[in-house]
Motif scaffolding. Structure first.
Motif, short mmCIF file in Angstrom:
data_model
loop_
_atom_site.label_atom_id
_atom_site.label_comp_id
_atom_site.label_asym_id
_atom_site.label_seq_id
_atom_site.Cartn_x
_atom_site.Cartn_y
_atom_site.Cartn_z
N LYS A 238 0.83 -1.21 0.00
CA LYS A 238 0.00 0.00 0.00
C LYS A 238 0.87 1.26 0.00
O LYS A 238 0.40 2.33 -0.37
N MET A 239 2.11 1.11 0.46
CA MET A 239 3.03 2.26 0.43
C MET A 239 3.92 2.23 -0.81
O MET A 239 4.95 2.90 -0.86
N LYS A 240 3.51 1.40 -1.76
CA LYS A 240 4.20 1.29 -3.06
C LYS A 240 5.61 0.72 -2.95
O LYS A 240 6.41 0.90 -3.85
N ARG A 241 5.91 0.06 -1.86
CA ARG A 241 7.21 -0.61 -1.74
C ARG A 241 7.03 -2.04 -2.25
O ARG A 241 6.94 -3.00 -1.47
N PHE A 242 6.91 -2.15 -3.56
CA PHE A 242 6.49 -3.42 -4.15
C PHE A 242 7.51 -4.54 -3.94
O PHE A 242 7.13 -5.69 -3.76
N ASP A 243 8.79 -4.20 -3.98
CA ASP A 243 9.80 -5.25 -3.81
C ASP A 243 9.74 -5.86 -2.41
O ASP A 243 9.84 -7.09 -2.24
N ILE A 244 9.58 -4.98 -1.43
CA ILE A 244 9.49 -5.49 -0.05
C ILE A 244 8.22 -6.30 0.12
O ILE A 244 8.20 -7.37 0.73
N ALA A 245 7.14 -5.78 -0.46
CA ALA A 245 5.86 -6.50 -0.37
C ALA A 245 6.00 -7.91 -0.94
O ALA A 245 5.58 -8.90 -0.33
N GLU A 246 6.61 -7.98 -2.11
CA GLU A 246 6.78 -9.29 -2.75
C GLU A 246 7.62 -10.22 -1.88
O GLU A 246 7.29 -11.41 -1.72
N GLU A 247 8.67 -9.66 -1.31
CA GLU A 247 9.53 -10.47 -0.44
C GLU A 247 8.72 -11.09 0.71
O GLU A 247 8.86 -12.28 1.00
N TYR A 248 7.86 -10.29 1.31
CA TYR A 248 7.08 -10.80 2.44
C TYR A 248 5.97 -11.76 2.02
O TYR A 248 5.66 -12.73 2.72
N TYR A 249 5.35 -11.48 0.89
CA TYR A 249 4.36 -12.46 0.40
C TYR A 249 5.04 -13.80 0.15
O TYR A 249 4.48 -14.86 0.46
N GLN A 250 6.23 -13.73 -0.42
CA GLN A 250 6.95 -14.98 -0.70
C GLN A 250 7.34 -15.69 0.61
O GLN A 250 7.27 -16.91 0.70
N ARG A 251 7.72 -14.88 1.59
CA ARG A 251 8.05 -15.50 2.88
C ARG A 251 6.81 -16.18 3.49
O ARG A 251 6.90 -17.27 4.04
N ALA A 252 5.68 -15.50 3.38
CA ALA A 252 4.43 -16.09 3.91
C ALA A 252 4.13 -17.40 3.20
O ALA A 252 3.75 -18.40 3.83
N LEU A 253 4.32 -17.41 1.88
CA LEU A 253 4.01 -18.62 1.12
C LEU A 253 5.06 -19.70 1.32
O LEU A 253 4.78 -20.88 1.10
N THR A 254 6.23 -19.31 1.76
CA THR A 254 7.23 -20.32 2.08
C THR A 254 6.81 -21.09 3.34
O THR A 254 6.93 -22.31 3.40
N VAL A 255 6.32 -20.36 4.33
CA VAL A 255 5.92 -21.06 5.56
C VAL A 255 4.52 -21.67 5.43
O VAL A 255 4.19 -22.62 6.14
#
Lengths: 310, 333
Positions: A238-255
């Motif tokens: 939502k703050m347009k930090r798309f790279d960080i957002a992607e990193e965390y979505y990927q982390r969520a999907l890893t676990v």
């Protein structure tokens, strides 16, 4: 923005039979199980958040070997979790095994440069290992933070205490007792529950920076929990930090590979980046996971439809 | 009082429950309603529901002459409205993700003395309707739960005033729960249902059984095929409502020996998803799929009836399940 977190102690008893609300609410499936049966996944796969919490409980009981085992299991799934790395290093320190404490502490400060406790304990560990140069360097980073902080920043007391602890140890005084900070929830674990709910509410109010602070606090108690990771991703998006957002979505999907919320929000991110085909794949996955339909699929479908018509 | 600082530590157990669920088999996620039912009232709430009484006038104008066609149309709207009332995807955000529908708070249009959502309720039967957890619009930063009203009784919104109720319901969906615009047809149906609700003071609660939910599946499909082809959003919601009811049946057939039943329930839901995909066309295939689904319901009813005693519709099994569940959910920190 820190809200009042005075909690009513009666709440716990009332919630004993509450079922995975957060699974469906925030995550729509939480971990959801359902890991695929590929050969690479035939080895034991642990619930990263559950293992992290087991580790915390073991730390509280001063069972450091058990804590190490649990944190290692958590990290086997979520290796990028700074809190788990830190607590693993901390557990080794409690066993006076500074050699083994070093690596996880180094990872912790690398993954989370703002984790003051990890900096403190890494400096102490270097000193214990006789690496004066690195101990001084790490202490220097702490004092730099301290100086930058000045008299008014929120971490002032924590920084002062950390610098004092390192200097005291390097000065030849053994630290009286290596205590884990309260922010890791060992004293007031329930506060983080409230913080999590508060964070979601703040997100709904559009206060994303404040939400991130609270999610960071919740993460210290819950570790690599997919709901927490997903909302960190969401707030960053939502703050347009798309790279960080992607990193965390990927982390969520890893676990939690079947986490409905992460799959939906990651799909929305792909739309925002113009990757409609990628978003479609997320929708296909959601439809497969939601045999009875789910809001996450409804929402992503709506995003895709709107993107196609714009 | 700051609502974030109040009654929130229930999340401790919830979060642990998430963890437990993460390790659980995908098929058995537990009874969704336990997310918002107080433990002491869960057995009662999951075993019975208040009887419902509906009354219809063909026109909002009491002086108008009834005609059979108008009355039939009104019943169709009421029937569709009742399904929407039970459909979480009508709402949005956290409520929809939790599986909460209007009926979660207003069981058959009444109140729900056992509703207690962590962090949003105080006493059972209350909810903070201005909580930011559910709403991006109406959060007031205060924890101020109110008693859930019985919609069969006069309330702050007149049921008689044309459009006032529709406007109020739209506000609930879009602002209180962050839902999408429901569309006029859905609002008309919901308002028709709410207007038709009547008190049932002498009525005993009726048992909540498999046919309660399967009956709503059939009702939803029937409503979906009766409405205008142009009302795609309403059709989508109605078939979505049918799928929700199937999920409620599925979670009750939790016993590992009931795999055949679960497979049949899931198959019907997946077929209904295909029906949803064909809503816009209303081709021969749409009606073919609809007929097939209707036939499947018949067959499913027989299959499920034969094993209902082994499901969680059986109060004894439900009680045992709840006891076991409560133990498993006990927090450890």
């Amino acid at each position: 923005m820190r809200r009042s977190l005075t909690l009513l102690a009666t709440g716990a008893a009332l919630s004993l039979s509450a079922i995975p609300f957060a699974v469906n609410a925030a995550g729509g499936g939480g971990g959801g199980g359902g890991f695929s049966g590929s050969p690479s996944q035939s080895a034991p796969r642990y619930d990263a958040s559950a293992e992290y919490q087991k580790g915390r409980t073991a730390l509280q009981a001063k069972d450091y070997k058990k804590a190490i085992k649990a944190f290692k299991r958590s990290l086997s799934v979520a290796s990028k979790n700074a809190n788990a790395q830190y607590l693993l290093g901390f557990s080794y320190m409690k066993l006076d095994n500074h050699k083994k404490a070093k690596k996880p502490l180094e990872k912790a400060v690398k993954l989370s440069p703002g984790l003051i406790d990890a900096h403190r304990d890494l400096a102490i560990t270097y000193h214990k290992l006789g690496n004066t140069e690195k101990a001084n360097s790490t202490l220097g980073k702490l004092t730099a933070k301290q100086n930058a902080c000045g008299d008014s920043c929120a971490e002032k007391a924590q920084l002062n205490a950390a610098v004092a602890a390192v200097q005291s140890t390097m000065g030849g005084n053994e630290q009286a007792s290596l205590q884990l900070p309260q922010s890791f929830g060992l004293v007031d674990g329930q506060t983080s529950d409230a913080v999590y709910l508060s964070a979601v509410s703040l997100i709904n109010e559009g206060q994303y920076e404040a939400a991130l602070l609270e999610l960071d606090e919740a993460g210290k108690t819950f570790g690599p929990h997919p709901d927490v990771l997903t909302y960190i991703g969401f707030a960053n998006r939502k703050m347009k930090r798309f790279d960080i957002a992607e990193e965390y979505y990927q982390r969520a999907l890893t676990v939690a590979p079947n986490h409905l919320g992460a799959i939906e929000y990651y799909g929305e991110l792909k739309i925002e980046r113009g990757d409609l085909a990628g978003a479609q794949q997320h929708l296909v996955r959601l439809e497969k996971l939601c045999a009875f339909g789910c809001y996450e699929a409804e929402e992503l479908r709506r995003w895709i439809t709107e993107a196609q018509s714009s | 009082m700051d609502h974030r600082g109040t009654k929130l530590l229930t999340f401790a157990a919830l979060t642990l429950a998430v963890t437990a669920a993460s390790a659980a088999p995908k098929e058995n996620r537990g009874l969704s309603a336990l997310a918002w039912l107080e433990p002491r009232g869960a057995l009662q709430a999951l075993s019975n529901e208040p009887d419902r009484r509906l009354h219809v006038r063909s026109s909002e104008n009491p002086a108008a002459t009834d005609d059979p066609g108008s009355t039939k149309r009104r019943w169709q709207q009421i029937s569709a409205g009742e399904i929407l009332f039970h459909t979480p995807i009508l709402l949005g955000g956290q409520a929809a993700k939790a599986g909460i529908s209007c009926a979660s708070c207003h069981v058959n249009g009444r109140d729900n003395a056992h509703f207690q959502f962590p962090g949003v309720s105080h006493d059972p039967g209350t909810a903070d309707v201005t909580h930011s957890f559910f709403s991006s619009f109406r959060g007031d930063d205060h924890f101020n739960p109110v008693s859930i009203p019985d919609l069969t009784r006069p309330g702050k919104i007149s049921h008689e005033n044309p459009e006032e109720l529709e406007k109020f319901i739209r506000g609930l969906i879009v602002e209180e729960f962050d839902g999408q615009e429901p569309g006029n047809a859905a609002l008309t149906a919901l308002a028709a249902y709410v207007r038709a609700l009547r008190p049932c003071d002498g009525c005993s609660p009726r048992p909540l059984i498999m046919t309660t939910h399967l009956g709503r599946v059939k009702q939803a499909l029937s409503a979906a095929v009766q409405i205008e082809a142009s009302e795609q959003r309403l059709s989508h919601l109605l078939i979505g409502g049918a799928r929700t009811q199937l999920s409620l049946i599925h979670e009750r057939y939790a016993d590992k020996k009931l795999a055949r039943e679960r497979t049949a329930i899931t198959k019907l839901s997946v077929d209904l998803a295909t029906l949803q995909d064909n809503i816009g066309v209303r081709s021969a295939r749409y009606y073919q799929l609809h007929r097939k689904a209707t036939d499947q319901i018949q067959a499913l009813r027989k299959l499920l009836a034969d094993s209902e005693s082994r499901s969680l519709y059986n109060p004894e099994r439900l009680e045992a399940y709840l006891e076991k569940h409560a133990i498993r959910q006990r927090p450890t920190h």
